[in-house]
Design a protein around this motif. Structure first.
Motif, PDB file in Angstrom:
ATOM      1  N   PHE A  22      48.142 -60.980  13.690  1.00  0.00           N
ATOM      2  CA  PHE A  22      46.734 -60.792  13.997  1.00  0.00           C
ATOM      3  C   PHE A  22      46.583 -60.288  15.428  1.00  0.00           C
ATOM      4  N   TYR A  23      45.879 -59.182  15.589  1.00  0.00           N
ATOM      5  CA  TYR A  23      45.664 -58.544  16.888  1.00  0.00           C
ATOM      6  C   TYR A  23      44.184 -58.603  17.252  1.00  0.00           C
ATOM      7  N   LYS A  24      43.902 -58.596  18.542  1.00  0.00           N
ATOM      8  CA  LYS A  24      42.516 -58.480  18.993  1.00  0.00           C
ATOM      9  C   LYS A  24      42.003 -57.087  18.649  1.00  0.00           C
ATOM     10  N   SER A  25      42.844 -56.068  18.871  1.00  0.00           N
ATOM     11  CA  SER A  25      42.527 -54.681  18.531  1.00  0.00           C
ATOM     12  C   SER A  25      43.793 -54.028  17.997  1.00  0.00           C
ATOM     13  N   LEU A  26      43.648 -53.231  16.944  1.00  0.00           N
ATOM     14  CA  LEU A  26      44.809 -52.546  16.363  1.00  0.00           C
ATOM     15  C   LEU A  26      45.112 -51.208  17.036  1.00  0.00           C
ATOM     16  N   ASP A  27      44.250 -50.738  17.909  1.00  0.00           N
ATOM     17  CA  ASP A  27      44.388 -49.394  18.468  1.00  0.00           C
ATOM     18  C   ASP A  27      45.762 -49.130  19.079  1.00  0.00           C
ATOM     19  N   ALA A  28      46.241 -49.992  19.959  1.00  0.00           N
ATOM     20  CA  ALA A  28      47.509 -49.754  20.652  1.00  0.00           C
ATOM     21  C   ALA A  28      48.694 -49.775  19.683  1.00  0.00           C
ATOM     22  N   VAL A  29      48.734 -50.750  18.761  1.00  0.00           N
ATOM     23  CA  VAL A  29      49.877 -50.823  17.839  1.00  0.00           C
ATOM     24  C   VAL A  29      49.846 -49.650  16.858  1.00  0.00           C
ATOM     25  N   ILE A  30      48.664 -49.208  16.437  1.00  0.00           N
ATOM     26  CA  ILE A  30      48.582 -48.032  15.564  1.00  0.00           C
ATOM     27  C   ILE A  30      49.149 -46.812  16.281  1.00  0.00           C
ATOM     28  N   GLN A  31      48.822 -46.674  17.557  1.00  0.00           N
ATOM     29  CA  GLN A  31      49.340 -45.536  18.313  1.00  0.00           C
ATOM     30  C   GLN A  31      50.862 -45.608  18.445  1.00  0.00           C
ATOM     31  N   ARG A  32      51.407 -46.809  18.703  1.00  0.00           N
ATOM     32  CA  ARG A  32      52.865 -46.949  18.807  1.00  0.00           C
ATOM     33  C   ARG A  32      53.542 -46.635  17.473  1.00  0.00           C
ATOM     34  N   LEU A  33      52.927 -47.058  16.372  1.00  0.00           N
ATOM     35  CA  LEU A  33      53.479 -46.758  15.049  1.00  0.00           C
ATOM     36  C   LEU A  33      53.517 -45.245  14.829  1.00  0.00           C
ATOM     37  N   LYS A  34      52.427 -44.582  15.155  1.00  0.00           N
ATOM     38  CA  LYS A  34      52.372 -43.121  15.002  1.00  0.00           C
ATOM     39  C   LYS A  34      53.371 -42.435  15.926  1.00  0.00           C
ATOM     40  N   ASP A  35      53.446 -42.883  17.179  1.00  0.00           N
ATOM     41  CA  ASP A  35      54.377 -42.280  18.144  1.00  0.00           C
ATOM     42  C   ASP A  35      55.827 -42.406  17.698  1.00  0.00           C
ATOM     43  N   ASN A  36      56.127 -43.430  16.907  1.00  0.00           N
ATOM     44  CA  ASN A  36      57.490 -43.674  16.448  1.00  0.00           C
ATOM     45  C   ASN A  36      57.702 -43.276  14.989  1.00  0.00           C
ATOM     46  N   ASN A  37      56.747 -42.530  14.452  1.00  0.00           N
ATOM     47  CA  ASN A  37      56.833 -42.001  13.078  1.00  0.00           C
ATOM     48  C   ASN A  37      57.075 -43.078  12.033  1.00  0.00           C
ATOM     49  N   ILE A  38      56.416 -44.227  12.211  1.00  0.00           N
ATOM     50  CA  ILE A  38      56.496 -45.303  11.221  1.00  0.00           C
ATOM     51  C   ILE A  38      55.477 -44.997  10.121  1.00  0.00           C
ATOM     52  N   ASN A  39      55.939 -44.957   8.880  1.00  0.00           N
ATOM     53  CA  ASN A  39      55.060 -44.647   7.756  1.00  0.00           C
ATOM     54  C   ASN A  39      54.089 -45.783   7.479  1.00  0.00           C
ATOM     55  N   PHE A  40      52.840 -45.438   7.261  1.00  0.00           N
ATOM     56  CA  PHE A  40      51.827 -46.404   6.855  1.00  0.00           C
ATOM     57  C   PHE A  40      51.873 -46.511   5.335  1.00  0.00           C
ATOM     58  N   LEU A  41      51.913 -47.722   4.813  1.00  0.00           N
ATOM     59  CA  LEU A  41      51.878 -47.926   3.373  1.00  0.00           C
ATOM     60  C   LEU A  41      50.442 -48.083   2.895  1.00  0.00           C
ATOM     61  N   SER A  42      49.561 -48.391   3.839  1.00  0.00           N
ATOM     62  CA  SER A  42      48.138 -48.516   3.546  1.00  0.00           C
ATOM     63  C   SER A  42      47.441 -47.260   4.059  1.00  0.00           C
ATOM     64  N   GLU A  43      46.170 -47.123   3.679  1.00  0.00           N
ATOM     65  CA  GLU A  43      45.375 -46.100   4.341  1.00  0.00           C
ATOM     66  C   GLU A  43      45.311 -46.524   5.792  1.00  0.00           C
ATOM     67  N   GLU A  44      45.207 -45.590   6.697  1.00  0.00           N
ATOM     68  CA  GLU A  44      45.326 -45.980   8.107  1.00  0.00           C
ATOM     69  C   GLU A  44      44.017 -45.893   8.853  1.00  0.00           C
ATOM     70  N   PRO A  45      43.443 -46.974   9.236  1.00  0.00           N
ATOM     71  CA  PRO A  45      43.614 -48.319   8.688  1.00  0.00           C
ATOM     72  C   PRO A  45      42.626 -48.551   7.549  1.00  0.00           C
ATOM     73  N   THR A  46      42.873 -49.567   6.781  1.00  0.00           N
ATOM     74  CA  THR A  46      41.968 -49.971   5.714  1.00  0.00           C
ATOM     75  C   THR A  46      40.974 -50.961   6.292  1.00  0.00           C
ATOM     76  N   HIS A  47      39.700 -50.758   6.023  1.00  0.00           N
ATOM     77  CA  HIS A  47      38.686 -51.719   6.477  1.00  0.00           C
ATOM     78  C   HIS A  47      38.582 -52.807   5.429  1.00  0.00           C
ATOM     79  N   ILE A  48      38.669 -54.062   5.869  1.00  0.00           N
ATOM     80  CA  ILE A  48      38.594 -55.187   4.939  1.00  0.00           C
ATOM     81  C   ILE A  48      37.206 -55.830   5.043  1.00  0.00           C
ATOM     82  N   PRO A  49      36.789 -56.583   4.016  1.00  0.00           N
ATOM     83  CA  PRO A  49      35.415 -57.082   3.944  1.00  0.00           C
ATOM     84  C   PRO A  49      34.919 -57.886   5.151  1.00  0.00           C
ATOM     85  N   ASP A  50      35.796 -58.535   5.883  1.00  0.00           N
ATOM     86  CA  ASP A  50      35.321 -59.351   7.011  1.00  0.00           C
ATOM     87  C   ASP A  50      35.090 -58.532   8.283  1.00  0.00           C
TER      88      ASP A  50
END
Length: 167
Positions: A119-147
């Motif tokens: 659980f992160y306060k904000s996903l922005d930084a980790v999403i950028q690191r994932l993209k910078d390192n060519n890590i494949n997303f298995l979900s839509e990037e990102p998926t909005h959940i009901p909460d």
């Protein structure tokens, strides 16, 4: 006298319940994960996911055999945490240089430890690191959940699913 007996019974029951609730020495657990390549997994969890290495320790061949962990094979453990706090959950990485296991597509396709959720306060930084390192997303990037939070699903180098949830 009757009230005294009732109070004693209540105290005994309460003390017994308190002892059961306090049976554990720590309020967190340690999770051990065997990686096919310790360096690659350590890099993934520290530099991309954002965990901190808070320690490491060796388990020698004699101790590993006595404890029943291995048949006498020594290994080193890297201890990772989300925060460097003595009460934080430990994610312990170790490797026996085993070949990488088959990577499944979904969590229901295998047994054992299949995924972790961070659980992160904000996903922005980790999403950028994932993209910078060519890590494949298995979900839509990102998926909005009901909460109102966002959800990203990736896999570590050995196929363990890693759920990332945050704003």
């Amino acid at each position: 006298m009757k009230h005294f007996i009732i109070i004693c019974l209540l105290l005994t029951t309460t003390v017994g319940l308190c002892q059961a609730e306090n049976e554990f020495d720590k309020s967190s657990i340690s999770i051990g994960v065997i990686a096919s390549d310790l360096k690659t997994s350590l890099d993934f969890y520290t530099n991309i996911i954002g965990m901190k290495q808070t320690g490491e320790f060796p388990v020698g061949d004699t101790l590993s055999k006595k404890t029943g962990l291995t048949n006498g094979v020594a290994f080193d453990v890297k201890v990772l945490k989300l925060h460097d706090d003595p009460n934080a959950t430990e994610y312990k990485l170790l490797s026996f240089k085993n070949p990488k296991s088959k990577s499944d597509t979904y969590i229901n396709e295998g047994n054992g430890m299949r995924y972790i959720t961070l659980f992160y306060k904000s996903l922005d930084a980790v999403i950028q690191r994932l993209k910078d390192n060519n890590i494949n997303f298995l979900s839509e990037e990102p998926t909005h959940i009901p909460d109102g939070r966002r959800f990203v699903l990736v896999q570590d180098p050995d196929g363990v699913f890693v759920e990332l949830i945050g704003k």
